[in-house]
Design a protein around this motif. Structure first.
Motif, PDB file in Angstrom:
ATOM      1  N   ALA A   1      29.848   1.325 -15.994  1.00 42.33           N
ATOM      2  CA  ALA A   1      31.080   0.720 -16.487  1.00 42.33           C
ATOM      3  C   ALA A   1      31.519  -0.306 -15.453  1.00 42.33           C
ATOM      4  O   ALA A   1      31.575  -0.003 -14.260  1.00 42.33           O
ATOM      5  CB  ALA A   1      32.157   1.769 -16.697  1.00 42.33           C
ATOM      6  N   PHE A   2      31.777  -1.524 -15.889  1.00 38.13           N
ATOM      7  CA  PHE A   2      32.177  -2.613 -14.996  1.00 38.13           C
ATOM      8  C   PHE A   2      33.689  -2.790 -15.078  1.00 38.13           C
ATOM      9  O   PHE A   2      34.233  -2.959 -16.167  1.00 38.13           O
ATOM     10  CB  PHE A   2      31.462  -3.903 -15.388  1.00 38.13           C
ATOM     11  N   GLU A   3      34.343  -2.755 -13.919  1.00 38.77           N
ATOM     12  CA  GLU A   3      35.803  -2.841 -13.879  1.00 38.77           C
ATOM     13  C   GLU A   3      36.272  -3.601 -12.648  1.00 38.77           C
ATOM     14  O   GLU A   3      35.555  -3.672 -11.651  1.00 38.77           O
ATOM     15  CB  GLU A   3      36.411  -1.429 -13.820  1.00 38.77           C
ATOM     16  N   THR A   4      37.461  -4.155 -12.747  1.00 37.74           N
ATOM     17  CA  THR A   4      38.126  -4.705 -11.573  1.00 37.74           C
ATOM     18  C   THR A   4      39.073  -3.627 -11.088  1.00 37.74           C
ATOM     19  O   THR A   4      39.955  -3.202 -11.817  1.00 37.74           O
ATOM     20  CB  THR A   4      38.926  -5.973 -11.922  1.00 37.74           C
ATOM     21  N   LEU A   5      38.862  -3.168  -9.871  1.00 35.88           N
ATOM     22  CA  LEU A   5      39.721  -2.113  -9.338  1.00 35.88           C
ATOM     23  C   LEU A   5      40.747  -2.718  -8.400  1.00 35.88           C
ATOM     24  O   LEU A   5      41.400  -3.684  -8.749  1.00 35.88           O
ATOM     25  CB  LEU A   5      38.875  -1.035  -8.652  1.00 35.88           C
ATOM     26  N   PHE A   6      40.892  -2.223  -7.232  1.00 36.48           N
ATOM     27  CA  PHE A   6      41.918  -2.693  -6.316  1.00 36.48           C
ATOM     28  C   PHE A   6      41.524  -3.981  -5.622  1.00 36.48           C
ATOM     29  O   PHE A   6      40.358  -4.295  -5.480  1.00 36.48           O
ATOM     30  CB  PHE A   6      42.252  -1.610  -5.278  1.00 36.48           C
ATOM     31  N   GLU A   7      42.531  -4.751  -5.230  1.00 37.95           N
ATOM     32  CA  GLU A   7      42.384  -6.001  -4.490  1.00 37.95           C
ATOM     33  C   GLU A   7      41.524  -7.045  -5.215  1.00 37.95           C
ATOM     34  O   GLU A   7      40.934  -7.905  -4.600  1.00 37.95           O
ATOM     35  CB  GLU A   7      41.816  -5.737  -3.094  1.00 37.95           C
TER      36      GLU A   7
ATOM     37  N   GLU B   1      35.355  -6.499  -7.797  1.00 39.37           N
ATOM     38  CA  GLU B   1      34.614  -6.041  -8.964  1.00 39.37           C
ATOM     39  C   GLU B   1      33.795  -4.804  -8.600  1.00 39.37           C
ATOM     40  O   GLU B   1      33.107  -4.779  -7.577  1.00 39.37           O
ATOM     41  CB  GLU B   1      33.689  -7.143  -9.474  1.00 39.37           C
ATOM     42  N   PHE B   2      33.877  -3.787  -9.458  1.00 32.42           N
ATOM     43  CA  PHE B   2      33.138  -2.558  -9.236  1.00 32.42           C
ATOM     44  C   PHE B   2      32.349  -2.169 -10.477  1.00 32.42           C
ATOM     45  O   PHE B   2      32.770  -2.424 -11.601  1.00 32.42           O
ATOM     46  CB  PHE B   2      34.085  -1.397  -8.874  1.00 32.42           C
ATOM     47  N   MET B   3      31.214  -1.555 -10.232  1.00 34.07           N
ATOM     48  CA  MET B   3      30.374  -0.991 -11.267  1.00 34.07           C
ATOM     49  C   MET B   3      30.378   0.515 -11.013  1.00 34.07           C
ATOM     50  O   MET B   3      30.037   0.962  -9.911  1.00 34.07           O
ATOM     51  CB  MET B   3      28.970  -1.585 -11.119  1.00 34.07           C
TER      52      MET B   3
ATOM     53  N   PRO C   1      31.241   4.654  -7.362  1.00 31.32           N
ATOM     54  CA  PRO C   1      31.548   3.222  -7.468  1.00 31.32           C
ATOM     55  C   PRO C   1      30.642   2.362  -6.583  1.00 31.32           C
ATOM     56  O   PRO C   1      30.329   2.717  -5.456  1.00 31.32           O
ATOM     57  CB  PRO C   1      32.997   3.151  -6.973  1.00 31.32           C
ATOM     58  N   TYR C   2      30.247   1.231  -7.140  1.00 28.31           N
ATOM     59  CA  TYR C   2      29.461   0.228  -6.429  1.00 28.31           C
ATOM     60  C   TYR C   2      30.211  -1.092  -6.503  1.00 28.31           C
ATOM     61  O   TYR C   2      30.527  -1.561  -7.602  1.00 28.31           O
ATOM     62  CB  TYR C   2      28.089   0.044  -7.088  1.00 28.31           C
ATOM     63  N   GLU C   3      30.507  -1.670  -5.367  1.00 27.37           N
ATOM     64  CA  GLU C   3      31.077  -3.011  -5.370  1.00 27.37           C
ATOM     65  C   GLU C   3      29.931  -3.981  -5.627  1.00 27.37           C
ATOM     66  O   GLU C   3      28.822  -3.787  -5.124  1.00 27.37           O
ATOM     67  CB  GLU C   3      31.750  -3.330  -4.039  1.00 27.37           C
TER      68      GLU C   3
END
Length: 121
Positions: free
Chosen positions: A43-49, A52-54, A66-68
């Motif tokens: 799942a690809f998402e924009t998390l904090f700051e 982009e994280f996968m 999580p993987y940046e």
């Protein structure tokens, strides 16, 4: 004078980058399931700051989490496992075609060198 023109041409060519091959982050949004095992999901998402994280979910916990990532030109992605003790990113093959995503085996899956995921939503 002719060396000046050659230098200008070389600098112009070196400064040109073709970002047209970089996948748009919006295309990645949603869930993707591994077509071979049906259990590994991304799942690809924009998390904090604004980073982009996968998010990798697996039946087993090994390398889950999580993987940046950073999208790169020429069908590449640079990935860092956020739970790792190092801050290094590694580059992998990465290509999105319609509802299929092909990525280098970044989490040591037994499925092979390249992994294929299909978009579920």
């Amino acid at each position: 004078m002719k060396y000046g023109i050659v230098i200008i041409l070389v600098l112009a060519l070196l400064s040109c980058t073709d970002d047209s091959e970089i996948v748009d982050v919006k295309e990645l949004r949603g869930s993707w399931v591994n077509v071979e095992n049906g259990t590994d999901t991304l799942a690809f998402e924009t998390l904090f700051e604004g980073k982009e994280f996968m998010l990798l979910k697996r039946a087993e916990l090994y390398r889950t989490g999580p993987y940046e990532y950073k999208l790169l030109p020429n069908n590449n992605i640079s990935i860092h496992w956020s739970l790792a003790s190092t801050m290094t990113f590694e580059d992998y093959y990465f290509k999105v075609t319609s509802d299929k995503l092909t990525i280098g085996n970044f989490y040591d899956s037994p499925s092979g060198e390249l992994l294929t995921f299909k978009k579920t939503n």
